[in-house]
Write an enzyme that holds these catalytic residues in place. Structure first.
Site, short mmCIF file in Angstrom:
data_model
loop_
_atom_site.label_atom_id
_atom_site.label_comp_id
_atom_site.label_asym_id
_atom_site.label_seq_id
_atom_site.Cartn_x
_atom_site.Cartn_y
_atom_site.Cartn_z
N ALA A 153 18.58 12.81 1.45
CA ALA A 153 18.90 12.83 0.02
C ALA A 153 19.63 14.11 -0.35
O ALA A 153 20.57 14.08 -1.16
CB ALA A 153 17.61 12.70 -0.79
N TYR A 154 19.23 15.23 0.25
CA TYR A 154 19.88 16.51 -0.07
C TYR A 154 21.36 16.47 0.28
O TYR A 154 22.21 16.99 -0.45
CB TYR A 154 19.19 17.66 0.66
CG TYR A 154 19.77 19.01 0.32
CD1 TYR A 154 19.37 19.70 -0.83
CD2 TYR A 154 20.78 19.58 1.10
CE1 TYR A 154 19.94 20.92 -1.17
CE2 TYR A 154 21.35 20.80 0.76
CZ TYR A 154 20.92 21.46 -0.37
OH TYR A 154 21.49 22.67 -0.70
N HIS A 155 21.69 15.87 1.42
CA HIS A 155 23.09 15.86 1.88
C HIS A 155 23.88 14.69 1.31
O HIS A 155 25.09 14.59 1.56
CB HIS A 155 23.12 15.84 3.41
CG HIS A 155 22.70 17.14 4.04
ND1 HIS A 155 23.48 18.27 3.96
CD2 HIS A 155 21.57 17.48 4.71
CE1 HIS A 155 22.85 19.27 4.58
NE2 HIS A 155 21.70 18.82 5.04
#
Length: 249
Positions: A153-155
């Site tokens: 999700a972060y990337h």
């Protein structure tokens, strides 16, 4: 070193990382036979705790303290099992003593902070916060301790930044909290879990100016200045807040 405990002398040179606590005697519980020959990992020790200790606390804030205290007592028992006979036998040279001392010191330092992360992983899962990544590689090869809900999700640039959380973990944070400020560029408001027993109002203001929220076990809140306490986030509060973000994705 355990916050709130006095240590005299230059223990930082020999036994840094997990200082001696005269109020926590080694446990005397049954340990697996294999641990007599091979020192267990932090994960193995923590996973074994429910086998030999009865935990009475029911909240994440109380449990993190109770479990870590029990882990420390068990660690000391295992350490004495491996090291005490060498100490009692004595040493033939200063170099031999230093070799043993450095081995003990390095083991303590390498496991102190890591064990706290493992405890948090277990508590997150126990209390329903199951979506997280550890040591996620972010910008510039930085590796924050926890990213929520996941490294993927972060990337994902399409994932809303307001749904992301970063939690750094430091046993003590008084002199090292600035190290976490640029570990995850997409996350503006950073959370820092610590067992630090109090910071000055001035230092707390510096942290909040840098958008750092301290996450501190509730029993330790009384160690902080009165004007700071209501601005601390408990571990249970962090879990509920972060778990709630997942429901709204």
């Amino acid at each position: 070193m355990i916050p709130g405990k006095w240590l005299l002398g230059r223990g930082d040179r020999l036994f840094a990382g997990f200082a001696y606590r005269p109020d926590a005697e080694p446990s005397s519980v049954r340990v697996p036979l294999g641990w007599v020959d091979v020192f267990p990992s932090g994960e193995e020790i923590i996973a074994y705790l429910p086998e030999v200790f009865r935990f009475l606390k029911t909240t994440p804030d109380d449990l993190i303290i109770e479990r870590r205290d029990s882990e420390y007592k068990l660690f000391r028992q295992i350490e004495e099992l491996h090291i005490l006979h060498q100490v009692r036998k004595g040493f033939d040279s200063v170099d031999e003593f230093m070799q043993v001392a450095n081995s003990v010191s390095n083991r303590r330092k390498s496991r102190s902070g890591k064990s706290l992360e493992i405890h948090l992983e277990h508590l997150f899962q126990q209390f329903g916060l199951e979506a997280f990544s550890t040591q996620c590689k972010t910008e510039g090869n930085k590796r924050p301790d926890f990213i929520f809900p996941s490294c993927t999700a972060y990337h994902d640039q399409g994932f809303p930044e307001e749904k992301l959380r970063m939690l750094a973990v430091k046993t003590t944070c008084k002199d090292r909290w600035r190290q976490i400020l640029n570990e995850a560029n997409r996350i503006e408001n950073i959370h820092l879990f610590t067992l630090q027993e109090g910071v000055s109002p001035q230092q707390f203001t510096e942290m909040t100016t840098e958008k750092v929220t301290l996450v501190v076990p509730e029993p330790l809140h009384k160690k902080y200045p009165p004007e700071v306490r209501d601005k601390l986030l408990s571990l249970n509060g962090f879990i509920e807040e972060t778990r709630g973000l997942g429901r709204n994705i």
